[in-house]
Scaffold this motif. Sequence first.
Motif, PDB file in Angstrom:
ATOM      1  N   ARG A  37       0.821  -1.209   0.000  1.00 17.42           N
ATOM      2  CA  ARG A  37       0.000   0.000   0.000  1.00 17.42           C
ATOM      3  C   ARG A  37       0.858   1.263   0.000  1.00 17.42           C
ATOM      4  O   ARG A  37       0.516   2.261  -0.646  1.00 17.42           O
ATOM      5  CB  ARG A  37      -0.953  -0.022   1.194  1.00 17.42           C
ATOM      6  N   ALA A  38       1.984   1.226   0.713  1.00 14.24           N
ATOM      7  CA  ALA A  38       2.871   2.389   0.734  1.00 14.24           C
ATOM      8  C   ALA A  38       3.480   2.645  -0.643  1.00 14.24           C
ATOM      9  O   ALA A  38       3.511   3.789  -1.128  1.00 14.24           O
ATOM     10  CB  ALA A  38       3.974   2.193   1.772  1.00 14.24           C
ATOM     11  N   VAL A  39       3.951   1.578  -1.286  1.00 11.42           N
ATOM     12  CA  VAL A  39       4.565   1.742  -2.598  1.00 11.42           C
ATOM     13  C   VAL A  39       3.528   2.156  -3.636  1.00 11.42           C
ATOM     14  O   VAL A  39       3.788   3.015  -4.495  1.00 11.42           O
ATOM     15  CB  VAL A  39       5.284   0.440  -3.024  1.00 11.42           C
ATOM     16  N   SER A  40       2.336   1.569  -3.555  1.00  9.48           N
ATOM     17  CA  SER A  40       1.297   1.930  -4.520  1.00  9.48           C
ATOM     18  C   SER A  40       0.932   3.402  -4.406  1.00  9.48           C
ATOM     19  O   SER A  40       0.720   4.091  -5.419  1.00  9.48           O
ATOM     20  CB  SER A  40       0.050   1.061  -4.327  1.00  9.48           C
ATOM     21  N   GLU A  41       0.878   3.911  -3.179  1.00  7.83           N
ATOM     22  CA  GLU A  41       0.587   5.334  -2.998  1.00  7.83           C
ATOM     23  C   GLU A  41       1.732   6.190  -3.533  1.00  7.83           C
ATOM     24  O   GLU A  41       1.501   7.237  -4.169  1.00  7.83           O
ATOM     25  CB  GLU A  41       0.353   5.635  -1.519  1.00  7.83           C
ATOM     26  N   ALA A  42       2.963   5.737  -3.324  1.00  9.43           N
ATOM     27  CA  ALA A  42       4.116   6.515  -3.765  1.00  9.43           C
ATOM     28  C   ALA A  42       4.191   6.623  -5.288  1.00  9.43           C
ATOM     29  O   ALA A  42       4.609   7.650  -5.829  1.00  9.43           O
ATOM     30  CB  ALA A  42       5.401   5.894  -3.223  1.00  9.43           C
ATOM     31  N   ILE A  43       3.780   5.557  -5.992  1.00 14.13           N
ATOM     32  CA  ILE A  43       3.895   5.581  -7.450  1.00 14.13           C
ATOM     33  C   ILE A  43       2.568   5.893  -8.134  1.00 14.13           C
ATOM     34  O   ILE A  43       2.483   5.883  -9.365  1.00 14.13           O
ATOM     35  CB  ILE A  43       4.456   4.240  -7.982  1.00 14.13           C
ATOM     36  N   GLY A  44       1.520   6.160  -7.327  1.00 17.22           N
ATOM     37  CA  GLY A  44       0.251   6.580  -7.899  1.00 17.22           C
ATOM     38  C   GLY A  44      -0.548   5.477  -8.556  1.00 17.22           C
ATOM     39  O   GLY A  44      -1.227   5.704  -9.562  1.00 17.22           O
ATOM     40  N   VAL A  45      -0.497   4.280  -7.986  1.00 14.88           N
ATOM     41  CA  VAL A  45      -1.234   3.139  -8.527  1.00 14.88           C
ATOM     42  C   VAL A  45      -2.321   2.740  -7.536  1.00 14.88           C
ATOM     43  O   VAL A  45      -2.062   2.638  -6.332  1.00 14.88           O
ATOM     44  CB  VAL A  45      -0.292   1.943  -8.776  1.00 14.88           C
ATOM     45  N   THR A  46      -3.546   2.520  -8.018  1.00 16.29           N
ATOM     46  CA  THR A  46      -4.637   2.054  -7.176  1.00 16.29           C
ATOM     47  C   THR A  46      -4.753   0.536  -7.289  1.00 16.29           C
ATOM     48  O   THR A  46      -4.884   0.003  -8.400  1.00 16.29           O
ATOM     49  CB  THR A  46      -5.966   2.701  -7.601  1.00 16.29           C
ATOM     50  N   LEU A  47      -4.688  -0.144  -6.158  1.00 20.88           N
ATOM     51  CA  LEU A  47      -4.712  -1.606  -6.141  1.00 20.88           C
ATOM     52  C   LEU A  47      -5.955  -2.119  -5.421  1.00 20.88           C
ATOM     53  O   LEU A  47      -6.355  -1.579  -4.389  1.00 20.88           O
ATOM     54  CB  LEU A  47      -3.470  -2.157  -5.436  1.00 20.88           C
ATOM     55  N   THR A  48      -6.537  -3.188  -5.927  1.00 21.12           N
ATOM     56  CA  THR A  48      -7.607  -3.902  -5.244  1.00 21.12           C
ATOM     57  C   THR A  48      -6.990  -4.947  -4.329  1.00 21.12           C
ATOM     58  O   THR A  48      -5.807  -5.305  -4.481  1.00 21.12           O
ATOM     59  CB  THR A  48      -8.524  -4.602  -6.255  1.00 21.12           C
ATOM     60  N   PRO A  49      -7.748  -5.474  -3.382  1.00 19.00           N
ATOM     61  CA  PRO A  49      -7.207  -6.579  -2.581  1.00 19.00           C
ATOM     62  C   PRO A  49      -6.740  -7.756  -3.431  1.00 19.00           C
ATOM     63  O   PRO A  49      -5.745  -8.406  -3.105  1.00 19.00           O
ATOM     64  CB  PRO A  49      -8.393  -6.961  -1.690  1.00 19.00           C
ATOM     65  N   ALA A  50      -7.435  -8.030  -4.538  1.00 13.33           N
ATOM     66  CA  ALA A  50      -7.002  -9.126  -5.420  1.00 13.33           C
ATOM     67  C   ALA A  50      -5.646  -8.818  -6.056  1.00 13.33           C
ATOM     68  O   ALA A  50      -4.814  -9.716  -6.250  1.00 13.33           O
ATOM     69  CB  ALA A  50      -8.054  -9.370  -6.500  1.00 13.33           C
ATOM     70  N   ASP A  51      -5.409  -7.531  -6.382  1.00  9.64           N
ATOM     71  CA  ASP A  51      -4.099  -7.140  -6.909  1.00  9.64           C
ATOM     72  C   ASP A  51      -3.009  -7.395  -5.863  1.00  9.64           C
ATOM     73  O   ASP A  51      -1.913  -7.864  -6.188  1.00  9.64           O
ATOM     74  CB  ASP A  51      -4.092  -5.654  -7.283  1.00  9.64           C
ATOM     75  N   GLU A  60       5.171 -15.826   0.282  1.00 14.03           N
ATOM     76  CA  GLU A  60       4.993 -16.744   1.401  1.00 14.03           C
ATOM     77  C   GLU A  60       3.516 -16.869   1.720  1.00 14.03           C
ATOM     78  O   GLU A  60       2.711 -16.037   1.278  1.00 14.03           O
ATOM     79  CB  GLU A  60       5.752 -16.252   2.640  1.00 14.03           C
ATOM     80  N   PRO A  61       3.112 -17.885   2.508  1.00 15.82           N
ATOM     81  CA  PRO A  61       1.719 -17.961   2.963  1.00 15.82           C
ATOM     82  C   PRO A  61       1.334 -16.674   3.689  1.00 15.82           C
ATOM     83  O   PRO A  61       2.115 -16.129   4.470  1.00 15.82           O
ATOM     84  CB  PRO A  61       1.728 -19.163   3.912  1.00 15.82           C
ATOM     85  N   THR A  62       0.135 -16.198   3.434  1.00 15.57           N
ATOM     86  CA  THR A  62      -0.277 -14.882   3.909  1.00 15.57           C
ATOM     87  C   THR A  62      -1.722 -14.928   4.386  1.00 15.57           C
ATOM     88  O   THR A  62      -2.555 -15.623   3.802  1.00 15.57           O
ATOM     89  CB  THR A  62      -0.146 -13.842   2.766  1.00 15.57           C
ATOM     90  N   ASP A  63      -2.013 -14.183   5.440  1.00 14.17           N
ATOM     91  CA  ASP A  63      -3.391 -14.045   5.913  1.00 14.17           C
ATOM     92  C   ASP A  63      -4.132 -12.988   5.099  1.00 14.17           C
ATOM     93  O   ASP A  63      -3.518 -12.168   4.412  1.00 14.17           O
ATOM     94  CB  ASP A  63      -3.405 -13.655   7.392  1.00 14.17           C
ATOM     95  N   GLY A  64      -5.455 -12.978   5.232  1.00 12.92           N
ATOM     96  CA  GLY A  64      -6.285 -12.103   4.406  1.00 12.92           C
ATOM     97  C   GLY A  64      -6.489 -10.715   4.969  1.00 12.92           C
ATOM     98  O   GLY A  64      -7.596 -10.161   4.886  1.00 12.92           O
ATOM     99  N   VAL A  65      -5.435 -10.105   5.529  1.00 13.49           N
ATOM    100  CA  VAL A  65      -5.586  -8.796   6.171  1.00 13.49           C
ATOM    101  C   VAL A  65      -5.728  -7.661   5.171  1.00 13.49           C
ATOM    102  O   VAL A  65      -5.947  -6.518   5.580  1.00 13.49           O
ATOM    103  CB  VAL A  65      -4.408  -8.513   7.140  1.00 13.49           C
ATOM    104  N   MET A  66      -5.619  -7.950   3.877  1.00 14.71           N
ATOM    105  CA  MET A  66      -5.844  -6.911   2.879  1.00 14.71           C
ATOM    106  C   MET A  66      -7.337  -6.639   2.668  1.00 14.71           C
ATOM    107  O   MET A  66      -7.705  -5.677   1.997  1.00 14.71           O
ATOM    108  CB  MET A  66      -5.166  -7.264   1.543  1.00 14.71           C
ATOM    109  N   TYR A  67      -8.178  -7.498   3.234  1.00 13.24           N
ATOM    110  CA  TYR A  67      -9.628  -7.339   3.110  1.00 13.24           C
ATOM    111  C   TYR A  67     -10.218  -6.771   4.395  1.00 13.24           C
ATOM    112  O   TYR A  67      -9.742  -7.074   5.492  1.00 13.24           O
ATOM    113  CB  TYR A  67     -10.276  -8.688   2.822  1.00 13.24           C
ATOM    114  N   PRO A  68     -11.267  -5.975   4.289  1.00 15.14           N
ATOM    115  CA  PRO A  68     -11.958  -5.503   5.490  1.00 15.14           C
ATOM    116  C   PRO A  68     -12.867  -6.605   6.039  1.00 15.14           C
ATOM    117  O   PRO A  68     -13.329  -7.474   5.299  1.00 15.14           O
ATOM    118  CB  PRO A  68     -12.791  -4.320   4.977  1.00 15.14           C
ATOM    119  N   GLY A  69     -13.111  -6.570   7.341  1.00 18.15           N
ATOM    120  CA  GLY A  69     -14.043  -7.518   7.935  1.00 18.15           C
ATOM    121  C   GLY A  69     -13.452  -8.905   8.088  1.00 18.15           C
ATOM    122  O   GLY A  69     -12.244  -9.107   8.086  1.00 18.15           O
ATOM    123  N   VAL A  70     -14.342  -9.882   8.221  1.00 17.99           N
ATOM    124  CA  VAL A  70     -13.957 -11.274   8.441  1.00 17.99           C
ATOM    125  C   VAL A  70     -13.990 -12.008   7.110  1.00 17.99           C
ATOM    126  O   VAL A  70     -14.959 -11.881   6.346  1.00 17.99           O
ATOM    127  CB  VAL A  70     -14.905 -11.956   9.441  1.00 17.99           C
TER     128      VAL A  70
END
Length: 239
Positions: A37-51, A60-70
């Motif tokens: 999110r920091a890099v996307s803001e710095a370079i002016g790119v809008t990303l979806t959670p799927a992106d 690496e294995p990752t949790d779904g913290v890019m999504y709001p809610g449960v």
Amino acid sequence: MLRRYGVWGGGRLTLDGDLTEGKGQASSSADLVATVRAVSEAIGVTLTPADIESLLRPIEPTDGVMYPGVVAFLHRQVRLQAMLGHLPATTIVGVDEGGQVDTVDFNRIPKPFGRAERREYRSLLDEITVAIGKGDLATVGAVATRSALLNQRLRPKSMLGDLVALSAATGALGVVAAHSGTILGLLLADDDPDYPDKLARVRYGCRALAGRAWVDRSMPTMPQSTDLPTGSRSGPGAR
């Protein structure tokens, strides 16, 4: 990210957080998502959670913290399975058994679950999906407790039995556990008429067991936290 979006050059990235590593709080996932999110803001790119998923998947294995809610999230595949919604305001009184768990190593461990356990896990996911949709915290607590007990075959928690007994004795909703970490907690509904008394009793019991306990409060849209130990904070839960 720079290569993907054709940006040349570089910069300085500073990560500043208070999630303790190796506790099951998704600290590495939080660092990765914050970086994207920091890099996307710095370079002016809008990303979806799927992106974001697609960027993190090779790492690496990752949790779904890019999504709001449960969410139900396939952490090894780094792919969303389902958005489950938001919980009513809840409190978790947390304890830490100590030590650390290397998530990457943990995810290499073969899972000792047969067909019966897999069926039960699918049933539990169905139950909690319906419960979250209805705001039914009693069922959420029951499913979380059963999930924690099933996980004893994979990552045993020495305090789990005592916390299950404390939950029953105090009228808490159930026990939650960081399946790939060292943290456990008791779940309370903030709108419970007996909330102040239950909170006091649960905190006393947790401190008696672990020597220290803290309180995380999760709000439906903006998680907040009070009385936290150094190195911990509340956040969107999953899992």
